[in-house]
Structures are given as C-alpha cells and as structure tokens.
Design a protein around this motif. Structure first.
Motif, PDB file in Angstrom:
ATOM      1  N   THR A  52      11.423  31.868  73.297  1.00 40.76           N
ATOM      2  CA  THR A  52      11.117  31.798  74.721  1.00 40.76           C
ATOM      3  C   THR A  52       9.645  31.419  74.860  1.00 40.76           C
ATOM      4  N   GLU A  73      15.446  29.752  74.184  1.00 42.91           N
ATOM      5  CA  GLU A  73      15.651  29.772  75.633  1.00 42.91           C
ATOM      6  C   GLU A  73      15.403  28.392  76.251  1.00 42.91           C
ATOM      7  N   ARG A 121      12.921  31.535  89.358  1.00 41.42           N
ATOM      8  CA  ARG A 121      12.738  32.561  88.332  1.00 41.42           C
ATOM      9  C   ARG A 121      11.824  33.650  88.872  1.00 41.42           C
ATOM     10  N   SER A 124      11.320  39.803  86.723  1.00 43.00           N
ATOM     11  CA  SER A 124      12.420  40.669  86.289  1.00 43.00           C
ATOM     12  C   SER A 124      13.435  39.860  85.484  1.00 43.00           C
ATOM     13  N   GLU A 125      13.765  38.683  85.999  1.00 44.05           N
ATOM     14  CA  GLU A 125      14.717  37.827  85.289  1.00 44.05           C
ATOM     15  C   GLU A 125      14.134  37.348  83.963  1.00 44.05           C
ATOM     16  N   SER A 127      11.944  38.866  82.176  1.00 47.28           N
ATOM     17  CA  SER A 127      11.980  40.025  81.284  1.00 47.28           C
ATOM     18  C   SER A 127      13.362  40.194  80.671  1.00 47.28           C
ATOM     19  N   ASN A 128      14.392  40.071  81.499  1.00 49.65           N
ATOM     20  CA  ASN A 128      15.770  40.189  80.988  1.00 49.65           C
ATOM     21  C   ASN A 128      16.074  39.099  79.973  1.00 49.65           C
ATOM     22  N   LEU A 129      15.650  37.867  80.248  1.00 54.30           N
ATOM     23  CA  LEU A 129      15.876  36.772  79.306  1.00 54.30           C
ATOM     24  C   LEU A 129      15.136  37.008  77.992  1.00 54.30           C
ATOM     25  N   THR A 130      13.934  37.555  78.087  1.00 56.02           N
ATOM     26  CA  THR A 130      13.156  37.860  76.883  1.00 56.02           C
ATOM     27  C   THR A 130      13.865  38.931  76.063  1.00 56.02           C
ATOM     28  N   GLN A 131      14.384  39.952  76.729  1.00 58.68           N
ATOM     29  CA  GLN A 131      15.127  41.001  76.023  1.00 58.68           C
ATOM     30  C   GLN A 131      16.345  40.419  75.310  1.00 58.68           C
ATOM     31  N   ILE A 132      17.042  39.533  75.979  1.00 56.05           N
ATOM     32  CA  ILE A 132      18.213  38.883  75.367  1.00 56.05           C
ATOM     33  C   ILE A 132      17.791  38.102  74.137  1.00 56.05           C
ATOM     34  N   ARG A 135      17.063  40.494  71.331  1.00 57.75           N
ATOM     35  CA  ARG A 135      18.312  41.055  70.793  1.00 57.75           C
ATOM     36  C   ARG A 135      18.992  40.060  69.869  1.00 57.75           C
TER      37      ARG A 135
END
Length: 141
Positions: A52, A73, A121, A124-125, A127-132, A135
């Motif tokens: 990302t 990403e 974007r 929050s979104e 952050s969620n994409l970074t977490q994905i 993972r």
C-alpha cells in the motif's frame, strides 16, 4: 531515490531529448514535496515491492496521474487514475512514462480522475485497507 543504475540511465536517456521534463531521482524532503506535486503532470512511483502507499494517495489528492506497478493495493486502483505497469517487464515503466508524456490530455484526465477518486477515500477506509494488506502479508510469512 533511484538506486538501479541501469534504470536510472534509461530514464536519463529517455528524457534527455525534452527540456519540458525535469527528472529528479533523489529523495525529496517532506517540507518540499508540495512544490513538486503542484508542478508535476504525473508522479512516478517505481516501487520494487509495495503493498500500500500513502505517497500514491497523496499524489492523487493533488490531482496527479500516477505511474506505478499494478501490485498490492495499487492493483485495485482504477485504470483511469494513472498509468500502471507490470514491474516484471522492464520496458513497461518506460512505456508508461512515454505514454503519459506523449498524450498530455490523457494524463490530465487521469489526474482529474485521480483527484475524484482520492475524494472518495477517507482515513477510516484507508486504515481498513492497510489492515487487510498487513493480514495478507502475515499469511505469507
């Protein structure tokens, strides 16, 4: 900074014939970044490995078409926001650079699309994409 001496030389030769292109392959300090983003037609991110990138999103928020590998990403970015390449194909990056320069109207349109996309974007979104992304990375380890 561009550490690949072969790629650096290819880029220098490719832009040598045109005085409209200013090639800077060095590190840019954060305090000076906005000068470059405001004056650029497109922003190039020749990542070797990427999951990302906040720098790509930053360039898009300045309304700049991006040139980067289509992986991590970045593979999910809409094609109309930039020029994306397969980094396994050495000539793809150069072809994207030539394509962005040879059609300034397309590059401008992709920059406008990038700005519109960046506005959809939020942190929050992101952050969620970074977490994905992390993972996915952890599954590979």
């Amino acid at each position: 900074p561009c550490e690949d001496s072969v790629l650096r030389e290819e880029l220098k030769q490719a832009v040598k014939k045109n005085r409209d292109i200013i090639l800077n392959l060095s590190f840019i300090e954060a305090d000076n970044l906005h000068y470059y983003l405001n004056s650029a037609d497109a922003c190039v991110f020749p990542f070797r490995r990427i999951t990302t990138s906040s720098s790509v999103m930053l360039a898009m928020s300045f309304g700049k078409a991006v040139i980067c590998p289509k992986e991590g990403e970045m593979a999910d970015l809409p094609d109309e926001t930039g020029f994306y390449y397969d980094k396994k194909e050495r000539s793809d990056l150069l072809n994207c650079l030539i394509g962005s320069y040879s059609d300034p109207n397309l590059t401008k349109q992709k920059g406008n699309n990038a700005l519109k996309y960046s506005k959809t974007r939020n942190w929050s979104e992101i952050s969620n994409l970074t977490q994905i992304a992390y993972r996915k990375l952890l599954k590979w380890i």
